[in-house]
Design a protein around this motif. Structure first.
Motif, PDB file in Angstrom:
ATOM      1  N   PRO A  35     -37.536  -5.557 -54.629  1.00 15.98           N
ATOM      2  CA  PRO A  35     -36.248  -5.722 -55.303  1.00 15.98           C
ATOM      3  C   PRO A  35     -36.445  -6.148 -56.745  1.00 15.98           C
ATOM      4  CG  PRO A  35     -36.196  -6.708 -53.129  1.00 15.98           C
ATOM      5  CD  PRO A  35     -37.625  -6.316 -53.404  1.00 15.98           C
ATOM      6  N   PRO A  36     -35.615  -5.659 -57.675  1.00 17.78           N
ATOM      7  CA  PRO A  36     -35.781  -5.972 -59.098  1.00 17.78           C
ATOM      8  C   PRO A  36     -35.907  -7.457 -59.395  1.00 17.78           C
ATOM      9  CG  PRO A  36     -34.125  -4.284 -58.803  1.00 17.78           C
ATOM     10  CD  PRO A  36     -34.510  -4.745 -57.422  1.00 17.78           C
ATOM     11  N   ALA A  37     -35.130  -8.260 -58.692  1.00 11.70           N
ATOM     12  CA  ALA A  37     -35.150  -9.695 -58.968  1.00 11.70           C
ATOM     13  C   ALA A  37     -36.498 -10.327 -58.665  1.00 11.70           C
ATOM     14  CB  ALA A  37     -34.058 -10.399 -58.162  1.00 11.70           C
ATOM     15  N   LYS A  38     -37.286  -9.663 -57.797  1.00 15.63           N
ATOM     16  CA  LYS A  38     -38.580 -10.216 -57.416  1.00 15.63           C
ATOM     17  C   LYS A  38     -39.740  -9.426 -58.011  1.00 15.63           C
ATOM     18  CE  LYS A  38     -36.818 -11.923 -52.988  1.00 15.63           C
ATOM     19  NZ  LYS A  38     -36.966 -11.893 -51.528  1.00 15.63           N
ATOM     20  N   ALA A  39     -39.429  -8.469 -58.876  1.00 16.88           N
ATOM     21  CA  ALA A  39     -40.469  -7.589 -59.398  1.00 16.88           C
ATOM     22  C   ALA A  39     -41.545  -8.351 -60.168  1.00 16.88           C
ATOM     23  CB  ALA A  39     -39.847  -6.522 -60.293  1.00 16.88           C
ATOM     24  N   ALA A  40     -41.125  -9.368 -60.918  1.00 16.81           N
ATOM     25  CA  ALA A  40     -42.082 -10.113 -61.737  1.00 16.81           C
ATOM     26  C   ALA A  40     -43.145 -10.778 -60.872  1.00 16.81           C
ATOM     27  CB  ALA A  40     -41.350 -11.155 -62.570  1.00 16.81           C
ATOM     28  N   ALA A  41     -42.759 -11.185 -59.681  1.00 14.89           N
ATOM     29  CA  ALA A  41     -43.691 -11.871 -58.799  1.00 14.89           C
ATOM     30  C   ALA A  41     -44.723 -10.931 -58.205  1.00 14.89           C
ATOM     31  CB  ALA A  41     -42.924 -12.561 -57.668  1.00 14.89           C
ATOM     32  N   ALA A  42     -44.495  -9.639 -58.356  1.00 13.48           N
ATOM     33  CA  ALA A  42     -45.408  -8.661 -57.765  1.00 13.48           C
ATOM     34  C   ALA A  42     -46.082  -7.818 -58.830  1.00 13.48           C
ATOM     35  CB  ALA A  42     -44.642  -7.772 -56.790  1.00 13.48           C
ATOM     36  N   ILE A  62     -39.107   0.021 -61.904  1.00 15.13           N
ATOM     37  CA  ILE A  62     -38.792  -1.385 -61.684  1.00 15.13           C
ATOM     38  C   ILE A  62     -38.453  -2.070 -63.006  1.00 15.13           C
ATOM     39  CG2 ILE A  62     -39.764  -3.616 -61.020  1.00 15.13           C
ATOM     40  CD1 ILE A  62     -38.901  -1.915 -58.669  1.00 15.13           C
ATOM     41  N   GLU A  63     -39.195  -1.736 -64.057  1.00 20.38           N
ATOM     42  CA  GLU A  63     -38.901  -2.301 -65.374  1.00 20.38           C
ATOM     43  C   GLU A  63     -37.499  -1.893 -65.830  1.00 20.38           C
ATOM     44  OE1 GLU A  63     -40.636  -2.108 -69.975  1.00 20.38           O
ATOM     45  OE2 GLU A  63     -41.755  -1.191 -68.329  1.00 20.38           O
ATOM     46  N   ARG A  64     -37.157  -0.623 -65.602  1.00 24.79           N
ATOM     47  CA  ARG A  64     -35.831  -0.128 -65.977  1.00 24.79           C
ATOM     48  C   ARG A  64     -34.734  -0.844 -65.183  1.00 24.79           C
ATOM     49  NH1 ARG A  64     -35.623   5.017 -63.855  1.00 24.79           N
ATOM     50  NH2 ARG A  64     -37.061   5.697 -65.474  1.00 24.79           N
ATOM     51  N   CYS A  69     -30.125  -4.603 -64.540  1.00 28.86           N
ATOM     52  CA  CYS A  69     -29.520  -5.762 -63.873  1.00 28.86           C
ATOM     53  C   CYS A  69     -29.082  -6.833 -64.865  1.00 28.86           C
ATOM     54  CB  CYS A  69     -30.494  -6.360 -62.867  1.00 28.86           C
ATOM     55  SG  CYS A  69     -30.729  -5.349 -61.387  1.00 28.86           S
ATOM     56  N   SER A  70     -29.666  -6.823 -66.043  1.00 28.43           N
ATOM     57  CA  SER A  70     -29.320  -7.832 -67.044  1.00 28.43           C
ATOM     58  C   SER A  70     -28.101  -7.440 -67.865  1.00 28.43           C
ATOM     59  CB  SER A  70     -30.514  -8.075 -67.977  1.00 28.43           C
ATOM     60  OG  SER A  70     -30.743  -6.934 -68.804  1.00 28.43           O
ATOM     61  N   ASP A 131     -21.512  -4.199 -62.437  1.00 33.20           N
ATOM     62  CA  ASP A 131     -22.951  -4.440 -62.546  1.00 33.20           C
ATOM     63  C   ASP A 131     -23.681  -3.241 -63.155  1.00 33.20           C
ATOM     64  OD1 ASP A 131     -22.513  -6.886 -61.374  1.00 33.20           O
ATOM     65  OD2 ASP A 131     -23.097  -6.240 -59.369  1.00 33.20           O
ATOM     66  N   GLY A 132     -24.727  -3.533 -63.895  1.00 32.93           N
ATOM     67  CA  GLY A 132     -25.441  -2.488 -64.623  1.00 32.93           C
ATOM     68  C   GLY A 132     -26.368  -1.624 -63.801  1.00 32.93           C
TER      69      GLY A 132
END
Length: 218
Positions: A35-42, A62-64, A69-70, A131-132
């Motif tokens: 999920p995008p919200a957890k992408a940084a952790a992976a 995922i970066e997109r 989402c922001s 939502d974006g």
């Protein structure tokens, strides 16, 4: 005897470590998306050495999604027609993750906004902020004592064709015409991968003298 016990213990610990590493690698490679919200952790730098890395297409998607989402999407619905609207519905479908080939994993269709005619009528000017991460949109409108559902269906799809991967900025929906000759126009501003986010692309589509349709439903 003590040395033998130490050797056995060391071997057991090594086997356990290898098993844990194998299960970790299997879990990472088996994950179809994050999920995008957890992408940084992976991120790739956090993955165990020797494990399968995600594809570049996956990482770009995922970066997109994180950028999408922001942000929010401005939606304006305007009615200029010489008739009363019986009902209007706006649907959306979000991208909730990515596959290894970079394509979206989609969530279920959602009813974003729904309005029915009453004694006061449906507002002629509606402003929404959604939502974006919506990548598909659908719209329906019906007329009181007029054409049945002059338009009802999907009008935006960023999962295929030349719009694949596009990021929505704003949407304008305008209904016009008369009770038996209804018109609808969509004007959409969106970003592509080559955008600098200062000059969005514009997609416009207008349907004139719409025929009667059955109501589209997800």
């Amino acid at each position: 005897m003590k040395n033998t016990k130490r050797t056995v213990t060391s071997i057991a610990a090594a086997i356990l470590t290898m098993a844990c590493m194998a299960s970790t690698c299997a879990a990472v490679s088996a994950n179809e998306f994050i999920p995008p919200a957890k992408a940084a952790a992976a991120s790739a730098s956090d993955m165990t050495d020797g494990c399968q890395m995600h594809t570049r297409e996956y990482d770009l998607t995922i970066e997109r999604l994180n950028k999408m989402c922001s942000r929010s999407i401005d939606v304006k619905i305007t009615h200029n027609g010489f008739y009363r609207q019986k009902s209007i519905k706006l649907y959306g479908r979000k991208a909730i993750g990515a596959k290894e080939d970079g394509s979206y994993i989609l969530g279920s269709w959602e009813l974003i906004d729904s309005r029915k005619d009453n004694a006061k009528g449906i507002s002629n000017n509606i402003d929404l902020h959604i939502d974006g991460d919506y990548v598909m949109l659908a719209y329906s409108f019906d007329i009181v004592w007029g054409t049945d559902f002059p338009y009802s269906g999907v009008f935006w799809d960023a999962t295929r064709g030349d719009k694949k991967g596009a990021e929505l900025k704003s949407v304008e929906i305008t209904t016009d015409g008369t009770i038996r000759n209804a018109d609808i126009e969509f004007e959409i501003q969106y970003y592509k991968s080559d955008n600098n986010y200062n000059h969005p692309y514009i997609f416009g589509q207008k349907f004139v003298n719409c025929d009667s349709h059955s109501e589209w439903k997800p």
